[in-house]
Design a protein around this motif. Structure first.
Motif, PDB file in Angstrom:
ATOM      1  N   ALA A  40      27.517  45.481  53.220  1.00 50.48           N
ATOM      2  CA  ALA A  40      28.174  44.258  53.689  1.00 50.48           C
ATOM      3  C   ALA A  40      28.800  43.512  52.525  1.00 50.48           C
ATOM      4  O   ALA A  40      29.935  43.016  52.616  1.00 50.48           O
ATOM      5  N   LEU A  41      28.062  43.459  51.401  1.00 55.37           N
ATOM      6  CA  LEU A  41      28.609  42.776  50.224  1.00 55.37           C
ATOM      7  C   LEU A  41      29.892  43.457  49.759  1.00 55.37           C
ATOM      8  O   LEU A  41      30.877  42.813  49.407  1.00 55.37           O
ATOM      9  N   TYR A  42      29.882  44.807  49.793  1.00 56.84           N
ATOM     10  CA  TYR A  42      31.055  45.547  49.366  1.00 56.84           C
ATOM     11  C   TYR A  42      32.244  45.267  50.276  1.00 56.84           C
ATOM     12  O   TYR A  42      33.360  45.038  49.808  1.00 56.84           O
ATOM     13  N   MET A  43      31.987  45.238  51.606  1.00 61.57           N
ATOM     14  CA  MET A  43      33.044  44.938  52.564  1.00 61.57           C
ATOM     15  C   MET A  43      33.653  43.571  52.282  1.00 61.57           C
ATOM     16  O   MET A  43      34.883  43.406  52.272  1.00 61.57           O
ATOM     17  N   LEU A  44      32.791  42.590  52.056  1.00 62.95           N
ATOM     18  CA  LEU A  44      33.289  41.251  51.765  1.00 62.95           C
ATOM     19  C   LEU A  44      34.142  41.278  50.492  1.00 62.95           C
ATOM     20  O   LEU A  44      35.176  40.635  50.406  1.00 62.95           O
ATOM     21  N   TYR A  45      33.701  42.066  49.509  1.00 61.82           N
ATOM     22  CA  TYR A  45      34.414  42.155  48.240  1.00 61.82           C
ATOM     23  C   TYR A  45      35.815  42.732  48.452  1.00 61.82           C
ATOM     24  O   TYR A  45      36.782  42.290  47.842  1.00 61.82           O
ATOM     25  N   ILE A  46      35.939  43.702  49.364  1.00 65.79           N
ATOM     26  CA  ILE A  46      37.277  44.266  49.590  1.00 65.79           C
ATOM     27  C   ILE A  46      38.158  43.303  50.367  1.00 65.79           C
ATOM     28  O   ILE A  46      39.351  43.229  50.146  1.00 65.79           O
ATOM     29  N   ILE A  47      37.566  42.586  51.328  1.00 67.30           N
ATOM     30  CA  ILE A  47      38.391  41.799  52.251  1.00 67.30           C
ATOM     31  C   ILE A  47      38.725  40.410  51.722  1.00 67.30           C
ATOM     32  O   ILE A  47      39.889  39.992  51.742  1.00 67.30           O
ATOM     33  N   ILE A  48      37.722  39.703  51.247  1.00 72.13           N
ATOM     34  CA  ILE A  48      37.915  38.276  50.959  1.00 72.13           C
ATOM     35  C   ILE A  48      38.943  38.005  49.848  1.00 72.13           C
ATOM     36  O   ILE A  48      39.882  37.220  50.063  1.00 72.13           O
ATOM     37  N   PRO A  49      38.827  38.627  48.664  1.00 73.01           N
ATOM     38  CA  PRO A  49      39.785  38.253  47.595  1.00 73.01           C
ATOM     39  C   PRO A  49      41.257  38.454  47.975  1.00 73.01           C
ATOM     40  O   PRO A  49      42.062  37.516  47.791  1.00 73.01           O
ATOM     41  N   PRO A  50      41.650  39.618  48.554  1.00 72.61           N
ATOM     42  CA  PRO A  50      43.069  39.766  48.918  1.00 72.61           C
ATOM     43  C   PRO A  50      43.496  38.747  49.972  1.00 72.61           C
ATOM     44  O   PRO A  50      44.625  38.249  49.940  1.00 72.61           O
TER      45      PRO A  50
END
Lengths: 380, 251
Positions: A40-50
């Motif tokens: 979940a943390l990884y998913m957030l990392y891919i989605i949130i910044p862009p």
């Protein structure tokens, strides 16, 4: 036999309190849980910044020049060409805001729509203010009867020297709110009657309520809208061609009533038979029994589901664009077809999404408050 | 007993039969109750005692027989049923207070909506009744904030609020914790002294002995034996009653 001394209270051990315990219990309790947490943390990392980059950091906020306290701010407003394509171009929304909110409503008359918005906000204030007032029931009842009538004539005009604005000119957020609020408020009492009808001992009423509810619930809203918009006029050939918005409103109201009926029925079934018996035993008649004893309790239980169903309807109102009503969602394509702002649909959709979210999340929060306020557990 | 004989019957039940589907719950019940009489109905569970008193205010429909309450014959007619219900009050096993209304509103509901009394008048009367059952200071609270015993006393006050001629008690103490039973029975004993007609379905034999003028023993849907308390407890005639008394009085 023995007598024991009273034990003193002790604080819980440190492993039972604090953030470490919370993390351990909720995020890292097992191998599977650890895996899910990391994923979940990884998913957030891919989605949130862009996403943040697109919406805020690289986005264009040049709304043009304005002065504040004598200081000049900003530069010339961005246009479609110099706005860039890699990030959001918010000046587009800024320039088209009127379209999103009012649609094709005549611009010199929008004060009337704004008055209705202001009155709606006042409504919440009034409801709060009169809460403990002796005649609060009368005040609220009057308000809720007067408010829709005044709103209707303010937006529609045609009386008291107000210029008439035909319904095909209504649009944007205004139209969305009109459809949603009429749909919810009018279908609510009908839904209650249908629910009571379905519980009734009178076979005929019971039968027709059940048939109606089951029929409507088995048909998608979009079909009912189509029927109301294109099929019904075929039956009324001579001069009976009534307003397109009115047809949509009737369709939505009839649709929503069936859903409310089922929600209320759920609440009715949760009321113990003892309440019916007690109401009967003290001599109340059918109307009094339901209005004073059963419904207040059943509706209170149903609040979460009633609001849930209302939220669904609010979202479903966007379907009216397929029968040619220009609600807020329809404005996205409308505005992005402007020759000056070609290809800005994404900004439009994001804006509509956020606006919708604000309304729906507020509804959801308000329902939480209502639940607490009407709670009769009164357990200390 | 002579004075009682002069009084007229306020409830007349004759040839009453009731079925739940195939099951016969009441078998040929005949019972006359005089004004001001205090009757206790007892018997094993499933014997039809609750069904019997629930027929009196038409919470249960019956298929055969006749019930005349206060001169009005019970039929399906909604108007008649309501006029009987305004003379007959009921206290339930599970209190059945209205949880969304405060105690005082629970009491004033029927006077205001059924008997068209003024709000102030109803409120005053309700407060007096709450005082009588000993919970005046709880008037503004809600039912769930009270103990079981207090709730049942509120229920009794609510039943009294309409100045009924007849009070029906359907196992009023069966759902209570043991230490709360006496506070409710005390209220009922007080009531019994006031000449209101009472029919109590109860297992409280102490109460029955103390206040009942007649005790009715039911089994399997019929009245097996009826007698004054003295004879009932000390010289039971039917074997079924002897067995029942053995079971409940040994502990």
């Amino acid at each position: 036999m023995a007598v024991y001394e009273q034990q003193e209270l002790r604080k819980p051990p440190i492993s039972q309190v604090g953030i470490v315990r919370w993390l351990r219990v909720n995020l890292f309790s097992s191998r599977v849980n650890i895996g899910l947490t990391l994923a979940a943390l990884y998913m957030l990392y891919i989605i949130i910044p862009p996403m943040l980059d697109w919406m805020i950091f690289s986005a264009n906020f040049n709304f043009g020049e304005f002065s504040f306290l004598g200081f000049e701010f900003g530069e010339v407003m961005a246009t479609n060409t110099n706005c860039g394509r890699t990030a959001a171009c918010w000046p587009f929304i800024y320039e088209k805001l009127d379209m999103f909110v009012y649609g094709f409503y005549p611009r010199d008359l929008v004060w009337r729509v704004n008055t209705v918005f202001a009155m709606t906000a006042m409504l919440f204030v009034i409801v709060r203010l009169v809460r403990n007032y002796k005649y609060s029931a009368k005040v609220l009842l009057t308000t809720f009867v007067v408010f829709p009538i005044v709103s209707f004539y303010l937006i529609g005009g045609g009386v008291f020297g107000l210029e008439e604005v035909k319904t095909h000119q209504w649009g944007g957020l205004t139209l969305t709110l009109v459809i949603a609020s009429v749909g919810i408020l009018v279908s609510f009492p009908i839904g209650i009657l249908l629910a009571l009808g379905r519980q009734s001992n009178l076979r005929v009423i019971n039968f027709f309520s059940t048939i109606y509810i089951e029929f409507i619930r088995a048909v998608p809203l979009i079909t009912i809208l189509f029927m109301a918009s294109f099929v019904l006029p075929l039956f009324f050939t001579g001069g009976m061609d009534f307003d397109k918005l009115l047809r949509a409103l009737i369709a939505i109201t009839l649709f929503q009533a069936a859903y409310f009926a089922e929600v209320v029925r759920g609440g009715l079934q949760a009321i113990p038979t003892g309440q019916y018996e007690a109401a009967d035993a003290i001599g109340l008649n059918y109307v009094q029994k339901n209005a004073l004893i059963i419904l207040p309790q059943a509706l209170k239980i149903s609040i979460p589901n009633l609001v849930g169903s209302s939220i669904s309807l609010f979202k479903d109102t966007t379907l009216v664009l397929i029968i040619g009503l220009m609600d807020m969602l329809a404005m996205v394509n409308m505005t992005a077809n402007d020759i000056n702002w070609l290809g800005r649909e994404t900004e439009g959709f994001v804006f509509v999404t956020m606006t919708m979210w604000i309304f729906l999340y507020s509804m959801s929060r308000y329902s939480k408050k209502l639940e607490v306020r009407f709670s009769t557990d009164h357990k200390n | 007993m002579t004075t009682e004989n002069n009084k007229s019957n306020i409830i007349e039940i004759s040839g009453l039969n009731k079925w739940y589907g195939e099951f016969q719950a009441l078998k040929n019940i005949n019972l006359n109750i005089k004004e001001g009489e205090i009757i206790v109905v007892c018997g094993p569970s499933g014997s039809g005692k609750s069904t019997l008193i629930r027929c009196v205010n038409f919470l249960e429909k019956f298929q055969e027989g006749e019930i005349i309450v206060n001169g009005i014959q019970l039929t399906d007619d909604a108007q008649k049923i309501r006029s009987i219900r305004s003379e007959v009050s009921m206290v339930f096993q599970h209190f059945n207070l209205f949880p969304h209304l405060s105690i005082i509103d629970n009491l004033t509901l029927a006077p205001i909506w059924v008997h068209n009394e003024g709000k102030e008048e109803a409120r005053e009367k309700a407060l007096k009744l709450l005082d009588r059952v000993g919970i005046k200071d709880q008037a503004e609270k809600y039912p769930n904030q009270l103990s079981g015993g207090q709730q049942q006393r509120v229920a009794i006050a609510r039943a009294l609020c309409t100045l009924p001629k007849i009070m029906l008690f359907d196992e009023p103490t069966s759902a209570l914790d043991p230490e709360m039973i006496s506070e409710v029975l005390d209220v009922m004993v007080e009531l019994a002294k006031e000449g209101i007609t009472m029919i109590c379905v109860t297992h409280e034999m102490g109460f029955a002995r103390k206040v009942a003028q007649r005790i009715i023993f039911m089994d399997e849907g019929q009245i097996v034996e009826e007698n004054d308390p003295e004879t009932f407890f000390h010289h039971p005639e039917s074997d079924r009653l002897k067995q029942f008394l053995d079971q409940i009085l040994t502990h």
